[in-house]
Design a protein around this motif. Structure first.
Motif, PDB file in Angstrom:
ATOM      1  N   HIS A 250       0.848  -1.016   0.091  1.00 31.73           N
ATOM      2  CA  HIS A 250      -0.071   0.181   0.125  1.00 31.73           C
ATOM      3  C   HIS A 250       0.860   1.214   0.130  1.00 31.73           C
ATOM      4  O   HIS A 250       1.787   1.300   0.704  1.00 31.73           O
ATOM      5  CB  HIS A 250      -1.058  -0.056   1.201  1.00 31.73           C
ATOM      6  CG  HIS A 250      -1.916   1.148   0.992  1.00 31.73           C
ATOM      7  ND1 HIS A 250      -2.133   2.205   1.336  1.00 31.73           N
ATOM      8  CD2 HIS A 250      -3.342   0.635   0.730  1.00 31.73           C
ATOM      9  CE1 HIS A 250      -3.077   2.883   1.225  1.00 31.73           C
ATOM     10  NE2 HIS A 250      -4.089   1.803   0.863  1.00 31.73           N
ATOM     11  N   PRO A 251       0.478   2.165  -0.818  1.00 30.71           N
ATOM     12  CA  PRO A 251       1.409   3.450  -0.977  1.00 30.71           C
ATOM     13  C   PRO A 251       1.624   4.237   0.705  1.00 30.71           C
ATOM     14  O   PRO A 251       2.618   4.718   0.675  1.00 30.71           O
ATOM     15  CB  PRO A 251       0.407   4.575  -1.875  1.00 30.71           C
ATOM     16  CG  PRO A 251      -0.135   3.629  -2.680  1.00 30.71           C
ATOM     17  CD  PRO A 251      -0.591   2.280  -1.824  1.00 30.71           C
ATOM     18  N   CYS A 288     -11.517   5.820  -1.724  1.00 29.86           N
ATOM     19  CA  CYS A 288     -10.308   5.563  -1.120  1.00 29.86           C
ATOM     20  C   CYS A 288      -9.854   6.672  -0.045  1.00 29.86           C
ATOM     21  O   CYS A 288      -9.762   7.628  -0.510  1.00 29.86           O
ATOM     22  CB  CYS A 288      -9.050   4.994  -1.957  1.00 29.86           C
ATOM     23  SG  CYS A 288      -7.544   4.948  -0.914  1.00 29.86           S
ATOM     24  N   PHE A 290      -7.344   7.579   1.277  1.00 30.90           N
ATOM     25  CA  PHE A 290      -5.969   7.948   1.032  1.00 30.90           C
ATOM     26  C   PHE A 290      -5.974   8.679  -0.290  1.00 30.90           C
ATOM     27  O   PHE A 290      -4.641   9.262  -0.381  1.00 30.90           O
ATOM     28  CB  PHE A 290      -5.074   6.653   1.230  1.00 30.90           C
ATOM     29  CG  PHE A 290      -3.553   7.254   1.060  1.00 30.90           C
ATOM     30  CD1 PHE A 290      -3.289   7.940   2.189  1.00 30.90           C
ATOM     31  CD2 PHE A 290      -2.736   6.663   0.408  1.00 30.90           C
ATOM     32  CE1 PHE A 290      -1.794   8.367   2.145  1.00 30.90           C
ATOM     33  CE2 PHE A 290      -1.514   7.014   0.341  1.00 30.90           C
ATOM     34  CZ  PHE A 290      -1.022   7.712   1.381  1.00 30.90           C
ATOM     35  N   HIS A 291      -7.076   8.935  -0.971  1.00 30.04           N
ATOM     36  CA  HIS A 291      -6.708   9.458  -2.329  1.00 30.04           C
ATOM     37  C   HIS A 291      -6.278  11.043  -2.430  1.00 30.04           C
ATOM     38  O   HIS A 291      -5.589  11.504  -3.245  1.00 30.04           O
ATOM     39  CB  HIS A 291      -7.872   9.363  -3.177  1.00 30.04           C
ATOM     40  CG  HIS A 291      -8.952  10.240  -3.020  1.00 30.04           C
ATOM     41  ND1 HIS A 291      -9.933  10.075  -2.390  1.00 30.04           N
ATOM     42  CD2 HIS A 291      -9.258  11.592  -3.545  1.00 30.04           C
ATOM     43  CE1 HIS A 291     -10.947  11.060  -2.714  1.00 30.04           C
ATOM     44  NE2 HIS A 291     -10.215  11.957  -3.268  1.00 30.04           N
ATOM     45  N   ILE A 296       0.145   7.877  -6.175  1.00 31.25           N
ATOM     46  CA  ILE A 296      -0.272   7.014  -7.314  1.00 31.25           C
ATOM     47  C   ILE A 296      -1.476   7.105  -7.673  1.00 31.25           C
ATOM     48  O   ILE A 296      -2.037   6.211  -8.500  1.00 31.25           O
ATOM     49  CB  ILE A 296       0.545   5.693  -7.360  1.00 31.25           C
ATOM     50  CG1 ILE A 296      -0.072   4.839  -5.983  1.00 31.25           C
ATOM     51  CG2 ILE A 296       2.110   5.781  -7.410  1.00 31.25           C
ATOM     52  CD1 ILE A 296      -0.098   3.442  -6.146  1.00 31.25           C
ATOM     53  N   ARG A 297      -2.639   7.880  -7.122  1.00 33.98           N
ATOM     54  CA  ARG A 297      -3.731   7.697  -7.194  1.00 33.98           C
ATOM     55  C   ARG A 297      -4.240   7.785  -8.863  1.00 33.98           C
ATOM     56  O   ARG A 297      -3.502   8.677  -9.556  1.00 33.98           O
ATOM     57  CB  ARG A 297      -4.542   9.043  -6.655  1.00 33.98           C
ATOM     58  CG  ARG A 297      -4.284  10.243  -7.056  1.00 33.98           C
ATOM     59  CD  ARG A 297      -4.992  11.465  -6.382  1.00 33.98           C
ATOM     60  NE  ARG A 297      -4.795  12.545  -6.918  1.00 33.98           N
ATOM     61  CZ  ARG A 297      -5.217  13.681  -6.405  1.00 33.98           C
ATOM     62  NH1 ARG A 297      -6.001  13.711  -5.154  1.00 33.98           N
ATOM     63  NH2 ARG A 297      -5.133  14.906  -7.054  1.00 33.98           N
ATOM     64  N   CYS A 320      -6.165  -1.670  -2.091  1.00 30.36           N
ATOM     65  CA  CYS A 320      -5.702  -0.405  -3.170  1.00 30.36           C
ATOM     66  C   CYS A 320      -6.128  -0.856  -4.414  1.00 30.36           C
ATOM     67  O   CYS A 320      -6.025  -1.772  -4.725  1.00 30.36           O
ATOM     68  CB  CYS A 320      -4.154  -0.447  -2.737  1.00 30.36           C
ATOM     69  SG  CYS A 320      -3.662   0.735  -4.285  1.00 30.36           S
ATOM     70  N   HIS A 321      -6.735  -0.116  -5.130  1.00 30.13           N
ATOM     71  CA  HIS A 321      -7.162  -0.413  -6.562  1.00 30.13           C
ATOM     72  C   HIS A 321      -6.129  -0.700  -7.424  1.00 30.13           C
ATOM     73  O   HIS A 321      -6.124  -1.566  -8.384  1.00 30.13           O
ATOM     74  CB  HIS A 321      -8.109   0.692  -7.130  1.00 30.13           C
ATOM     75  CG  HIS A 321      -9.378   1.035  -6.597  1.00 30.13           C
ATOM     76  ND1 HIS A 321     -10.496   0.030  -6.285  1.00 30.13           N
ATOM     77  CD2 HIS A 321      -9.846   2.235  -5.936  1.00 30.13           C
ATOM     78  CE1 HIS A 321     -11.096   0.751  -5.623  1.00 30.13           C
ATOM     79  NE2 HIS A 321     -11.060   1.945  -5.430  1.00 30.13           N
TER      80      HIS A 321
HETATM   81 FE1  SF4 Z   1      -5.852   4.530  -2.828  1.00 31.46          FE
HETATM   82 FE2  SF4 Z   1      -6.109   4.781  -5.277  1.00 31.46          FE
HETATM   83 FE3  SF4 Z   1      -3.639   5.360  -3.776  1.00 31.46          FE
HETATM   84 FE4  SF4 Z   1      -4.606   2.715  -3.973  1.00 31.46          FE
HETATM   85  S1  SF4 Z   1      -3.835   4.104  -5.691  1.00 31.46           S
HETATM   86  S2  SF4 Z   1      -3.989   4.058  -2.184  1.00 31.46           S
HETATM   87  S3  SF4 Z   1      -6.734   3.097  -4.019  1.00 31.46           S
HETATM   88  S4  SF4 Z   1      -5.875   6.619  -3.703  1.00 31.46           S
END
Ligand code: SF4
Length: 324
Positions: A250-251, A288, A290-291, A296-297, A320-321
Motif C-alpha cells: 500500500h502506498p 479511497c 487516502f486518495h 499514485i492515485r 488499493c485499486h
Molecule cells: Fe487509494 Fe488509489 Fe492510492 Fe490505491 S492508488 S492507495 S486506491 S488512492
C-alpha cells in the motif's frame, strides 16, 4: 488453524458531535470504519497509523471501554457485546490495557504497591494481606523493580519505571490479551527498547497475546508477528511483519516505511514522502480515504470507489485499486 483468541468483524465507531441546549447531534466523527481482523493466542499484532486514525478507539472498543456503534468482537468464541455483569467482570480480567502516559494512568495518591494490589483485591485473587504483599513483590520483581519500590508514589519514579508499574498492574490479574495502547510512545528511545524487551520476555514466559498499538512502524517491528496499518478508520494493509517491511504494497505503508531508517543496505525502499495532514474524520474523503495524499492515485477511480481488502499472498492483504 485453531480458533482465534480474538475476532473483530466489521467494527464501526462513530462519535456524535452535539450542540445546543437540546444536545442535538449535528455531525459524527467516523473513528473506526469497518475494521476486521483475527488474533491467535500468543501472537502480537501491531496496529499502526498516524495519530487520529482510529487505532486506540479500536483497542478500546475491543475491551468495551467504549461501546462500538456496530460490528462484533468475539473473545474465545463469545460475543463481547453480549456480556454483562459477572461475565463482563471476567472479561476485564482476561483483557487488560497498558496506556501511553504512565503518569496520567497511575493514581498520584496511591503507592505503587496499592496500584498493583488494587486489581488483586477487586478480583479476589488473594486471601489475606500477607498474600497480597507477597504477590505485589512478585509482580514488581517480574517487571524489574524491587520490593523497596512498593511504598513509593508515581512521581518518585522515572517514565520507564512508571510504565513498568503499569505493566505489573496489567499482569496482576493474569490476562490473556493485553492491549498496549502507545505503551512506549512517551518514552525515550533507549527506554522504549527496554520496555519492548520486557514485554517480549513476559510474552515468552506467560504466553500473553498483545495488540500493540503505535504510530511508528519501527516501534512495532521487533515485537509483532503481524502488522495491520490503519488510515482514517480503515485497515489498508495487513501482513506478517517480515512481508510488510520487505514488500509493502500500500502506498501509505510505503510512506510510513520511508520514514524508518534501514539498517540493512540490501533492503531498498522508494522514498515516498507523505504530503499534507490526515483529512478530518468528520468528513473523510470519498472512495479511497487516502486518495487526497496518494502519490499514485488514479482519478476518478480512487475518489469514487472504496477499495476492499484483498488477499495478495500468504496472509498479506491490501486495500488499493492499483496494488490489489
Ligand atoms: Fe487509494 Fe488509489 Fe492510492 Fe490505491 S492508488 S492507495 S486506491 S488512492
Amino acid at each position: 488453524m485453531s480458533e482465534p483468541l480474538l475476532r473483530v468483524k466489521d467494527l464501526v465507531k462513530n462519535f456524535d458531535i452535539k450542540s445546543g441546549l437540546l444536545g442535538r447531534t449535528f455531525n459524527k466523527v467516523h473513528a473506526v470504519d469497518n475494521v476486521s481482523f483475527e488474533m491467535q493466542a500468543g501472537e502480537t499484532l501491531g496496529l499502526v497509523g498516524e495519530s487520529g486514525c482510529g487505532k486506540s478507539t479500536t483497542g478500546r472498543c475491543i475491551l468495551r471501554l467504549i461501546e462500538p456503534t456496530s460490528g462484533e468482537v468475539w473473545f474465545e468464541g463469545r460475543s463481547v457485546r453480549e456480556l454483562s455483569g459477572r461475565e463482563l467482570t471476567m472479561l476485564r480480567r482476561d483483557m487488560q490495557i497498558i496506556f501511553q502516559d504512565p503518569f496520567a494512568s497511575l493514581n498520584p495518591r496511591m503507592t505503587a504497591g496499592a496500584i498493583i494490589g488494587e486489581a488483586l483485591i477487586i478480583h479476589k485473587l488473594v486471601k489475606n494481606n500477607r498474600e497480597l504483599q507477597d504477590r505485589v513483590v512478585e509482580l514488581l520483581d517480574t517487571v524489574g523493580l524491587g520490593a523497596a519500590h512498593m511504598r513509593r508514589f508515581p512521581h518518585e519514579f522515572s517514565g520507564g519505571q512508571r510504565q513498568r508499574i503499569g505493566i505489573a498492574r496489567a499482569l496482576a490479574v493474569s490476562p490473556k490479551l493485553i492491549v498496549c495502547d502507545e505503551a512506549v510512545s512517551a518514552l525515550d528511545v533507549s527506554i522504549q527498547a527496554q520496555v519492548i524487551n520486557l514485554l517480549a520476555d513476559l510474552q515468552e514466559k506467560f504466553g500473553f497475546t498483545y495488540l500493540f498499538i503505535a504510530h511508528d512502524l519501527s516501534v512495532v517491528e521487533h515485537i509483532s508477528k503481524r502488522v495491520a496499518v490503519m488510515y482514517l478508520g480503515r485497515i489498508v494493509e495487513l501482513a506478517t511483519a517480515r512481508d510488510l517491511y520487505v514488500r509493502p504494497l500500500h502506498p501509505y505503508t510505503e510512506a510510513l516505511l520511508a520514514a524508518v531508517p534501514v539498517p540493512d543496505p540490501a533492503v531498498k525502499r522508494d522514498k515516498v514522502r507523505l504530503k499534507g495532514e490526515m483529512p478530518n474524520p468528520i468528513h473523510p474523503p470519498t472512495g479511497c480515504h487516502f486518495h487526497t495524499r496518494c502519490p499514485i492515485r488514479q482519478l476518478p477511480l480512487c475518489s469514487t470507489e472504496k477499495p476492499e481488502l484483498k488477499k495478495m499472498g500468504d496472509g498479506h492483504w491490501v486495500a488499493c485499486h492499483l496494488r490489489g
